[in-house]
Write a protein that holds these residues in place. Structure first.
Motif, short mmCIF file in Angstrom:
data_model
loop_
_atom_site.label_atom_id
_atom_site.label_comp_id
_atom_site.label_asym_id
_atom_site.label_seq_id
_atom_site.Cartn_x
_atom_site.Cartn_y
_atom_site.Cartn_z
N GLU A 56 0.82 -1.21 0.00
CA GLU A 56 0.00 0.00 0.00
C GLU A 56 0.86 1.26 0.00
N GLU A 57 1.99 1.20 0.72
CA GLU A 57 2.84 2.40 0.79
C GLU A 57 3.71 2.57 -0.45
N GLY A 58 3.73 1.57 -1.34
CA GLY A 58 4.50 1.68 -2.56
C GLY A 58 5.69 0.74 -2.58
N MET A 59 6.38 0.73 -3.71
CA MET A 59 7.51 -0.16 -3.91
C MET A 59 8.54 0.52 -4.80
N SER A 60 9.81 0.20 -4.56
CA SER A 60 10.88 0.72 -5.40
C SER A 60 11.64 -0.44 -6.03
N VAL A 61 12.22 -0.17 -7.18
CA VAL A 61 13.07 -1.13 -7.88
C VAL A 61 14.52 -0.68 -7.69
N TRP A 62 15.39 -1.63 -7.33
CA TRP A 62 16.77 -1.30 -6.98
C TRP A 62 17.75 -2.07 -7.85
N SER A 63 18.94 -1.50 -7.98
CA SER A 63 20.00 -2.15 -8.74
C SER A 63 21.36 -1.82 -8.10
#
Length: 206
Positions: A56-63
């Protein structure tokens, strides 16, 4: 006789010390709670087209590569993710990961395939802003608390020093202003061995 002279403004030191110390403790507590309550940086490696669940709070994509942020475009269920305007980094197990993209509010609580047009390995992880709390519940609160609390302690120390300062002597009356009460003065007596001579206070002989 001695008395203590009050320094102007000394009465304000105790209230200032109490307010500054209380504010410092509160801000330190807010900063510590915000820092300890931030989202954990658990990252999960994903392959192209793998379905992910967006919290619900969101998601990030990481590298691991900072270049991926500048080049890759990611989508979830054909919705293009937001790209960060500056480098956002988290450290996990001693290794730095850079944010590549993050979901918008419309994707909160949804699921869909994650696709990033890059050959670099990418990871799904917590929403980047949630990993670094800001404001009073983050670094700002800790900084202000570390400033205000010592100031409060300094004010308290000054108040104690002023209160325990040396007593100043009170000026007494000027001895030159004393006068002798005629009623308490001793009677004047003639000297026993005073020389005798003619008395000039007698009338002349006739």
């Amino acid at each position: 006789m001695t008395s203590r002279q009050r320094v102007p403004g000394v009465r304000l030191l105790w209230p200032m010390a109490a307010l500054l110390s209380l504010a410092g403790v509160v801000l330190l507590a807010l900063g510590a709670v915000g820092t300890s309550g931030r989202a954990s940086s658990d990252l999960v490696g994903v392959v192209r087209g793998q379905e992910v669940a967006v919290p619900e709070e969101g998601m990030s994509v990481w590298s691991r590569s900072p270049q991926t942020r500048a080049e890759a475009v990611c989508t979830v269920d054909d919705t293009v993710l937001l790209r960060p305007v500056e480098d956002f980094t988290v450290r996990v197990s001693g290794e730095d990961f850079h944010e590549v993209a993050r979901t918008g509010p419309e994707l909160g609580g949804s699921t869909g395939p994650l696709v990033c047009d890059t050959e670099d390995a990418v990871f799904a992880g917590p929403y980047a802003p949630a990993t670094a709390p800001t404001g009073l519940r983050g670094g700002t609160g800790l900084t202000l608390g570390l400033v205000l609390l010592p100031l409060g302690l300094v004010c308290a120390a000054l108040a104690l020093l002023v209160r325990r300062g040396p007593a100043t002597a009170e000026a007494g009356p000027d001895p030159s202003t004393y006068t002798l009460d005629p009623r308490s003065a001793p009677p004047r007596t003639p000297a026993k061995d005073a020389p005798s001579g003619p008395r000039y206070d007698l009338p002349p002989p006739s």
